[in-house]
Write a protein that holds these residues in place. Sequence first.
Motif, PDB file in Angstrom:
ATOM      1  N   UNK A 137      42.706  54.418  57.017  1.00  0.00           N
ATOM      2  CA  UNK A 137      42.964  54.773  55.622  1.00  0.00           C
ATOM      3  C   UNK A 137      41.730  54.577  54.750  1.00  0.00           C
ATOM      4  N   UNK A 138      40.913  53.573  55.069  1.00  0.00           N
ATOM      5  CA  UNK A 138      39.717  53.297  54.264  1.00  0.00           C
ATOM      6  C   UNK A 138      38.497  54.076  54.729  1.00  0.00           C
ATOM      7  N   UNK A 139      38.632  54.822  55.822  1.00  0.00           N
ATOM      8  CA  UNK A 139      37.520  55.634  56.298  1.00  0.00           C
ATOM      9  C   UNK A 139      36.567  54.913  57.222  1.00  0.00           C
ATOM     10  N   UNK A 148      35.970  61.680  58.232  1.00  0.00           N
ATOM     11  CA  UNK A 148      37.187  60.893  58.005  1.00  0.00           C
ATOM     12  C   UNK A 148      38.397  61.580  58.618  1.00  0.00           C
ATOM     13  N   UNK A 149      39.352  60.762  59.010  1.00  0.00           N
ATOM     14  CA  UNK A 149      40.624  61.284  59.497  1.00  0.00           C
ATOM     15  C   UNK A 149      41.474  61.695  58.297  1.00  0.00           C
ATOM     16  N   UNK A 150      41.877  62.956  58.263  1.00  0.00           N
ATOM     17  CA  UNK A 150      42.695  63.457  57.163  1.00  0.00           C
ATOM     18  C   UNK A 150      44.134  63.739  57.593  1.00  0.00           C
ATOM     19  N   UNK A 151      44.346  63.900  58.904  1.00  0.00           N
ATOM     20  CA  UNK A 151      45.665  64.252  59.412  1.00  0.00           C
ATOM     21  C   UNK A 151      45.961  63.449  60.671  1.00  0.00           C
ATOM     22  N   UNK A 152      47.214  63.039  60.827  1.00  0.00           N
ATOM     23  CA  UNK A 152      47.621  62.308  62.024  1.00  0.00           C
ATOM     24  C   UNK A 152      48.876  62.964  62.582  1.00  0.00           C
ATOM     25  N   UNK A 284      50.263  54.399  58.887  1.00  0.00           N
ATOM     26  CA  UNK A 284      49.037  55.127  58.574  1.00  0.00           C
ATOM     27  C   UNK A 284      49.201  55.963  57.308  1.00  0.00           C
ATOM     28  N   UNK A 285      50.329  56.635  57.180  1.00  0.00           N
ATOM     29  CA  UNK A 285      50.545  57.539  56.054  1.00  0.00           C
ATOM     30  C   UNK A 285      50.901  56.807  54.769  1.00  0.00           C
ATOM     31  N   UNK A 286      51.732  55.766  54.895  1.00  0.00           N
ATOM     32  CA  UNK A 286      52.289  55.092  53.716  1.00  0.00           C
ATOM     33  C   UNK A 286      51.553  53.813  53.354  1.00  0.00           C
TER      34      UNK A 286
END
Length: 546
Positions: A137-139, A148-152, A284-286
């Motif tokens: 989440x923090x990159x 960076x991860x934008x989608x999981x 991860x999302x929330x």
Amino acid sequence: MNAPIPQSLTASPAWRALNVHAAEMMPTRIMDLFERDAERHRRFVCEDVGFYLDYSKQRVNGQTMSLLQSLARQQGLDQWRNRLFSGEHVNNTENRAALHMALRAPRVADFRDDGRRVGDEIHQVRQRMRAFAERVREGDWRGATGKRITDVVNIGIGGSDLGPRLLCTALAPQIDGPRPHFVANVDGAELHAVLARLRPETTLFVVVSKTFATQETLANALHARAWLISSLDIDAVSKHFVAVSTNREAVEAFGIAADHMFGFWDWVGGRYSLWGAVGLIAMLALGPQRFDDLLRGAHALDTHFRRAPLEHNLPVLMGLLAIWNNNFMGCASHVLAPYAQRLSLFGGWAQQLEMESNGKGVTRDGFAVDYRTTPVLWGHVGTNAQHAYFQMLHQGPAVHSVDFILPVFADHPFRDMHRKLVANCLAQASALMRGKTADEVRAELQSKGMEGDALQAAIPHRVFPGDRPSNTLLLPRVDAFHLGALLALYEHRTFVESVLWGINAFDQWGVEFGKQLANRILDDQQAVALDPSTDELMRKVQFHAR
């Protein structure tokens, strides 16, 4: 040595007393029960953990509830509840405990598996989840190209999909991390559609499978891996895949480092597993804090279920009423009607929970039952459902029991729309109970000027039998805390039913048989011989696939 003779539940004193009472209650109209008891709407309610359950629209009176509680005591519900929480092997066919409650309990809680405290290892996994989620989440955790991860993407099926998918849908307005996506079906159309809107260099996959051998999950994971490698390279797998599994060897063979594997335990069934590492995509999302709020809500409901007396216990009351409607009132099925768009996936989650848990035809001891176990659960969100199947609920010859679930406060700025939503929910529950008589229809149509033959012809089509039983469950709002409590409420309701029916809620042998036959077809599609119909269908499929 002679085999033991099973004690028949239907011949037991409590069951027989309920049968006699049901015959007495069946002709009674629910509205008449309100006329006889001016305080009914205050007596047949239960409130705790932010929930308000009104079950006054059920065809029950004080004697009904007393007899149902006698059935619960006869079946040892208090003792089975203690066994569940103390870690006894309530899953007798697999010789396991069912300790999903431990996943949402504080670290100091004394949950034990075979005498061994499990809190430390649960919280070690949670801390690893938290650390990983925060890095993503923090990159700090980036993909193979440094982006960076934008989608999981969560790849799992059954309990490895339905729970996390529900969480991310229900709490969607609070998502402030990577966008969550889900792939479950072995139909490649789902995976194809998800991958089409993603970029490999910014996508993380979470493969969820206890054995890391689930057919559907592994097929999807291998194709997702090939998609990634085709754009990046084989070395990228370790930066774009993590696993929730117990099979370290298979995980590493796939290309995922053991440090990126999050484990869980045999004492957690798939449909009860969203509270642990299976919920990683939700964390991860929330974010970890909202995930903690979810666990706090579930734990609060656990505490209520464990401590509240039967007559004031939300899961117990809902379980008893489910038994009453299914086994004594002849309800054809049970409908879930959440009046909250964000609970659109609640029905699917509850279907697996209830029908996989209690869809059994034998008791814990292996004797055939001579009574109905779980009814079919189905439903969708209101008000959509009103324009679909509510016609059948109101005027069809079969009676179906309903749970109306209504958040009191909206999570959007359109207050007038929420007022309409509330009005529809409460009106539907009232209409199902009240019905409309021929005399009421006649007076209504005459007031509009209809008369004569046209009037007489119209009346039968506009009569509503009423007496359709329902619960109304109010919750403050759809937030993480109350969502956790809601899911735990239905988990424990399912367990209560299983105890009263004398069945094991924690195995699922019926899931395995079809898988075995599917593997036989896959192993040798030419020589397989299952039955004449299936063999001919296979030949037709092969012919058209040429």
